[in-house]
Design an enzyme around this catalytic site. Structure first.
Site, PDB file in Angstrom:
ATOM      1  N   GLU A 222      40.835 -49.984  51.336  1.00 45.13           N
ATOM      2  CA  GLU A 222      39.918 -49.942  50.182  1.00 45.13           C
ATOM      3  C   GLU A 222      40.680 -50.080  48.864  1.00 45.13           C
ATOM      4  OE1 GLU A 222      38.839 -46.645  48.188  1.00 45.13           O
ATOM      5  OE2 GLU A 222      39.527 -45.141  49.629  1.00 45.13           O
TER       6      GLU A 222
ATOM      7  N   LYS B 184      34.227 -49.229  39.595  1.00 46.25           N
ATOM      8  CA  LYS B 184      34.137 -48.688  40.957  1.00 46.25           C
ATOM      9  C   LYS B 184      32.867 -49.234  41.593  1.00 46.25           C
ATOM     10  CE  LYS B 184      33.246 -44.133  43.063  1.00 46.25           C
ATOM     11  NZ  LYS B 184      33.240 -42.682  42.817  1.00 46.25           N
TER      12      LYS B 184
ATOM     13  N   VAL C   5      34.859 -46.645  50.001  1.00 51.14           N
ATOM     14  CA  VAL C   5      34.815 -46.637  51.469  1.00 51.14           C
ATOM     15  C   VAL C   5      33.527 -47.321  51.941  1.00 51.14           C
ATOM     16  CG1 VAL C   5      34.519 -45.130  53.481  1.00 51.14           C
ATOM     17  CG2 VAL C   5      36.297 -44.636  51.782  1.00 51.14           C
TER      18      VAL C   5
ATOM     19  N   SER D  23      27.726 -38.782  48.858  1.00 49.43           N
ATOM     20  CA  SER D  23      28.343 -40.107  48.763  1.00 49.43           C
ATOM     21  C   SER D  23      27.625 -41.136  49.627  1.00 49.43           C
ATOM     22  CB  SER D  23      29.801 -40.031  49.209  1.00 49.43           C
ATOM     23  OG  SER D  23      30.391 -41.302  49.167  1.00 49.43           O
TER      24      SER D  23
ATOM     25  N   ASP E 269      29.137 -43.243  51.073  1.00 46.89           N
ATOM     26  CA  ASP E 269      30.031 -43.454  52.222  1.00 46.89           C
ATOM     27  C   ASP E 269      29.350 -43.005  53.521  1.00 46.89           C
ATOM     28  OD1 ASP E 269      31.920 -44.181  50.351  1.00 46.89           O
ATOM     29  OD2 ASP E 269      33.281 -42.502  50.721  1.00 46.89           O
TER      30      ASP E 269
ATOM     31  N   LYS F  97      37.336 -35.515  51.042  1.00 45.58           N
ATOM     32  CA  LYS F  97      38.033 -34.952  49.891  1.00 45.58           C
ATOM     33  C   LYS F  97      37.719 -33.459  49.769  1.00 45.58           C
ATOM     34  CE  LYS F  97      36.524 -38.449  48.120  1.00 45.58           C
ATOM     35  NZ  LYS F  97      35.747 -39.239  47.194  1.00 45.58           N
TER      36      LYS F  97
HETATM   37  N1  PSU Z   1      39.706 -40.724  48.560  1.00 43.64           N
HETATM   38  C1  PSU Z   1      40.820 -40.754  47.801  1.00 43.64           C
HETATM   39  N2  PSU Z   1      40.775 -41.426  46.629  1.00 43.64           N
HETATM   40  C2  PSU Z   1      39.659 -42.091  46.242  1.00 43.64           C
HETATM   41  C3  PSU Z   1      38.497 -42.087  47.059  1.00 43.64           C
HETATM   42  C4  PSU Z   1      38.568 -41.373  48.211  1.00 43.64           C
HETATM   43  O1  PSU Z   1      41.849 -40.214  48.169  1.00 43.64           O
HETATM   44  O2  PSU Z   1      39.689 -42.708  45.182  1.00 43.64           O
HETATM   45  C5  PSU Z   1      37.291 -42.897  46.697  1.00 43.64           C
HETATM   46  C6  PSU Z   1      36.877 -43.681  47.949  1.00 43.64           C
HETATM   47  O3  PSU Z   1      36.806 -45.046  47.588  1.00 43.64           O
HETATM   48  C7  PSU Z   1      35.509 -43.135  48.284  1.00 43.64           C
HETATM   49  C8  PSU Z   1      34.996 -42.772  46.933  1.00 43.64           C
HETATM   50  O4  PSU Z   1      34.705 -44.068  48.941  1.00 43.64           O
HETATM   51  O5  PSU Z   1      36.156 -42.165  46.320  1.00 43.64           O
HETATM   52  C9  PSU Z   1      33.800 -41.849  47.009  1.00 43.64           C
HETATM   53  O6  PSU Z   1      33.195 -41.803  45.773  1.00 43.64           O
HETATM   54  P1  PSU Z   1      31.780 -41.053  45.628  1.00 43.64           P
HETATM   55  O7  PSU Z   1      32.115 -39.632  45.894  1.00 43.64           O
HETATM   56  O8  PSU Z   1      31.347 -41.307  44.208  1.00 43.64           O
HETATM   57  O9  PSU Z   1      30.865 -41.661  46.645  1.00 43.64           O
HETATM   58 MN    MN Z   2      28.276 -39.217  44.226  1.00 47.95          MN
END
Ligand code: PSU
Ligand code: MN
Length: 304
Positions: A24, A85, A105, A139, A141, A158
C-alpha cells in the site's frame, strides 16, 4: 481516460504465475514522515525482491492507478505535498481530478484483487475506532476485506483502535484471522494486544495451504488476515505506549480531528511524541510483514 497501469515486470510475473506482493502507499503518503517515507518505501520493495517475489506498490499518479512504481513515481508520491489519502470511494473521484494519492489497505486490496494479486503486506489494518459507538468511525478496510480474495499480512490492527470490537467485526464479516506462530493477537507497536486468537499457523507453507483451501471451499470471497507480531525486543515500551495513546486521543479530540484525518493525526502524534520510537517500531513491522508476505507468495505460487 483514466487508466490502471501495470508495470511490465508485475504484468510478466502475473502472466507467468510467479509470486507478486501488493504494497500500500498510504503508509508512504500519510503514515511515515518525509523523507524517511521514501527510503522505507524503497526498502520494503527491496525486502520483497530479496525473498524472490516481485513488489507491486500501488498508488495514484495524475489520476491513473499504478500497480508497481518506478523510482521516479515513488519519489513523486512520497515527496509531493499534495498527495492525498485514497480509500475505495475516493479512487474514481480523485481519478477525474488527476490527483496524486496513496491508497489505503481498502483501496490497495481492491486494485490488487482486480489485477490478480493475492498477497498483500501492510503495517496495521484499519478497524473500529475507540469511540465508534458515538461517532461510527469504522475503517473502510473492514468492508474491503469482507469482499476481496486477499491474504494480508499485518501486525494486527493499529493500536489506536478498539481492538476487541475490530476482531468482532472481522468475525461478522467472514474474514479469517490467523496468528503467525502465536495465539495472541498482536497490538501493532506491542507484541500482544491482550486478545486471544483461536487459530495459529506455523509457517508460510501452512498459510499457502489455507489459501488453497479457501479456493477449494470457495471461501476466498473474503480475505485472510495473517497477524504477525513484532518480537518482544522490537516492541514499544508498554507504558510509553499507554501514555502516548491517551495523549494522542485527547489531542485529536481537542483539535476536532474527524474522518480520514484521525489515523494520520494519531500516527504523527506517536512519531513526534515518542522521539521516533514508534517510527522505528513501525518500520520494523512493515519490513517483517513484507518478508513474511513474500514467503507466502512464493509458497502459494509454487503449489499451483
Ligand atoms: N497502518 C500503518 N500506517 C498507515 C495505515 C495503516 O502502519 O498509514 C493506513 C492504512 O493505509 C490503512 C489506513 O488502510 O491507515 C486506515 O485509515 P482509516 O482508519 O482512515 O480507514
Ligand atoms: Mn475512519
Amino acid at each position: 481516460m483514466n487508466k490502471v497501469l501495470i508495470a511490465q515486470e508485475v504484468a510478466d510475473a502475473l502472466t507467468a504465475g510467479k509470486s507478486v506482493v501488493a504494497l500500500e502507499s498510504t503508509i508512504i503518503t500519510h503514515g511515515l514522515p518525509r523523507p524517511k517515507n521514501l527510503e522505507v518505501g524503497l526498502e520494503i520493495e527491496e525486502t520483497v525482491r530479496n525473498k524472490g517475489a516481485i513488489p507491486a506498490t500501488i498508488a495514484m499518479l495524475d489520476g491513473d492507478i499504478h500497480v508497481g512504481l518506478t523510482t521516479a513515481a515513488f519519489e513523486q508520491i512520497a515527496m509531493r505535498e499534495d498527495s492525498v489519502k485514497a480509500s475505495i470511494r475516493d479512487l474514481a473521484i480523485l481519478g477525474a481530478k488527476h490527483a496524486f494519492a496513496g491508497t489505503t489497505v481498502a483501496a490497495t486490496s481492491q486494485i490488487a484483487a482486480q489485477v490478480g494479486i493475492r498477497v498483500f503486506a501492510t503495517g496495521g489494518l484499519g478497524g473500529v475506532h475507540r469511540n465508534a459507538r458515538d461517532n461510527w468511525d469504522e475503517s473502510a478496510d473492514l468492508y474491503a476485506l469482507a469482499k476481496l480474495p486477499i491474504a494480508i499480512v499485518c501486525a494486527g490492527v493499529k493500536s489506536i483502535l478498539d481492538v476487541g470490537a475490530t476482531l468482532e467485526r472481522l468475525e461478522t464479516l467472514g474474514v479469517g484471522v490467523v496468528g503467525y506462530r502465536t495465539n495472541s493477537f498482536p497490538g501493532f507497536y506491542l507484541t500482544d494486544s491482550g486478545f486471544t486468537l483461536e487459530h495459529r499457523v506455523e509457517d508460510a507453507q501452512e498459510i499457502a495451504q489455507v489459501m488453497r483451501a479457501q479456493d477449494t471451499f470457495n471461501t476466498a470471497g473474503a480475505a485472510l488476515v495473517i497477524a504477525n507480531p513484532l518480537a518482544p525486543r522490537q516492541a514499544m515500551n508498554a507504558e510509553l505506549h499507554a501514555k502516548l495513546l491517551a495523549g494522542g486521543l485527547a489531542a485529536a479530540a481537542s483539535a476536532h480531528i474527524t474522518g480520514k484525518e484521525v489515523t494520520p493525526f494519531l500516527l504523527e502524534y506517536f512519531h513526534r511524541e515518542s522521539n521516533g520510537e514508534s517510527l522505528r517500531a513501525n518500520i520494523e513491522i512493515i519490513l517483517a510483514n513484507a518478508t513474511l508476505a513474500s514467503e507466502i507468495a512464493v509458497e502459494f505460487a509454487s503449489g499451483r
